[in-house]
Design a protein around this motif. Structure first.
Motif, PDB file in Angstrom:
ATOM      1  N   GLY A  35       3.064  63.832 -11.384  1.00 55.75           N
ATOM      2  CA  GLY A  35       4.471  63.788 -11.741  1.00 55.75           C
ATOM      3  C   GLY A  35       5.299  64.709 -10.871  1.00 55.75           C
ATOM      4  N   TRP A  36       6.564  64.404 -10.785  1.00 58.20           N
ATOM      5  CA  TRP A  36       7.533  65.273 -10.125  1.00 58.20           C
ATOM      6  C   TRP A  36       8.548  65.749 -11.158  1.00 58.20           C
ATOM      7  N   PHE A  37       8.853  67.023 -11.103  1.00 58.66           N
ATOM      8  CA  PHE A  37       9.855  67.635 -11.964  1.00 58.66           C
ATOM      9  C   PHE A  37      10.804  68.430 -11.074  1.00 58.66           C
ATOM     10  N   ARG A  38      11.942  68.817 -11.621  1.00 61.78           N
ATOM     11  CA  ARG A  38      12.851  69.656 -10.840  1.00 61.78           C
ATOM     12  C   ARG A  38      13.567  70.632 -11.765  1.00 61.78           C
ATOM     13  N   GLN A  39      14.010  71.719 -11.170  1.00 57.88           N
ATOM     14  CA  GLN A  39      14.745  72.715 -11.930  1.00 57.88           C
ATOM     15  C   GLN A  39      15.882  73.244 -11.075  1.00 57.88           C
ATOM     16  N   ALA A  40      17.097  73.032 -11.551  1.00 54.90           N
ATOM     17  CA  ALA A  40      18.293  73.529 -10.890  1.00 54.90           C
ATOM     18  C   ALA A  40      18.607  74.919 -11.430  1.00 54.90           C
ATOM     19  N   PRO A  41      19.336  75.724 -10.673  1.00 58.79           N
ATOM     20  CA  PRO A  41      19.677  77.078 -11.136  1.00 58.79           C
ATOM     21  C   PRO A  41      20.390  77.049 -12.486  1.00 58.79           C
ATOM     22  N   GLY A  42      19.903  77.840 -13.399  1.00 62.05           N
ATOM     23  CA  GLY A  42      20.525  77.941 -14.699  1.00 62.05           C
ATOM     24  C   GLY A  42      20.241  76.794 -15.639  1.00 62.05           C
ATOM     25  N   LYS A  43      19.368  75.880 -15.233  1.00 60.97           N
ATOM     26  CA  LYS A  43      19.063  74.713 -16.062  1.00 60.97           C
ATOM     27  C   LYS A  43      17.579  74.666 -16.404  1.00 60.97           C
ATOM     28  N   GLU A  44      17.273  73.878 -17.419  1.00 63.71           N
ATOM     29  CA  GLU A  44      15.886  73.674 -17.798  1.00 63.71           C
ATOM     30  C   GLU A  44      15.197  72.758 -16.780  1.00 63.71           C
TER      31      GLU A  44
END
Length: 126
Positions: A35-44
Motif C-alpha cells: 500500500g501507499w500512504f501519505r502524510q501532509a504537514p499538520g495532517k493525519e
C-alpha cells in the motif's frame, strides 16, 4: 524481516507526473499486499492506494482515483505509484507499506501493515 525502501519523490509543478518506487526485500514478495500512504504537514496519515497479489486487484482513495496508478513487478520485488495531473494538495511525504497476506486481499488501513519505509517527499508547486 521485510525492508521497504521508497524512492522517486521530488519537486514538480502542478499538472506534472511523477513515479514513486518501493523496493521490498524478503521472501515471498509475490504474496505480499502493498500500500501507499501519505502524510501532509499538520495532517493525519491517509491512505492513497493498495494492491493485492496482482495488478488486477487495486484500490484507490477517491482523492487520487483516475490520476494515480499502483502496480507491481514481482520479478523486481517492486511496487510503483504512477502519479499524474499532480495538484498542490498532493504535497506530502509518501510511505510504502507491506504485509504478508494469505489471500489476494487489499488492505486500506495503516494498522493492517507490518512493514513501512522511511518515506519520500513529494512537493507540487502551483
Amino acid at each position: 524481516q521485510v525492508q521497504v525502501v521508497e524512492s522517486g519523490g521530488g519537486l514538480v509543478q502542478a499538472g506534472d507526473s511523477l513515479r514513486l518506487s518501493c523496493a521490498a526485500s524478503g521472501p515471498a514478495f509475490s504474496r505480499a499486499a502493498m500500500g501507499w500512504f501519505r502524510q501532509a504537514p499538520g495532517k493525519e496519515r491517509e491512505f492513497v492506494a493498495a494492491i493485492g497479489w496482482s495488478n488486477d486487484n487495486t484500490y484507490y482513495a477517491d482523492s487520487v482515483k483516475g490520476r494515480f496508478t499502483i502496480s507491481r513487478d514481482n520479478a523486481k520485488n517492486t511496487v510503483y505509484l504512477q502519479m499524474s495531473s499532480l495538484k498542490p494538495e498532493d504535497t506530502a511525504v509518501y510511505y510504502c507499506a507491506a504485509r504478508r497476506s494469505s489471500s489476494n486481499y487489499i488492505y486500506i488501513r495503516g494498522d493492517d501493515y507490518y512493514f513501512w519505509g522511511q518515506g519520500t517527499q513529494v512537493t507540487v508547486s502551483s
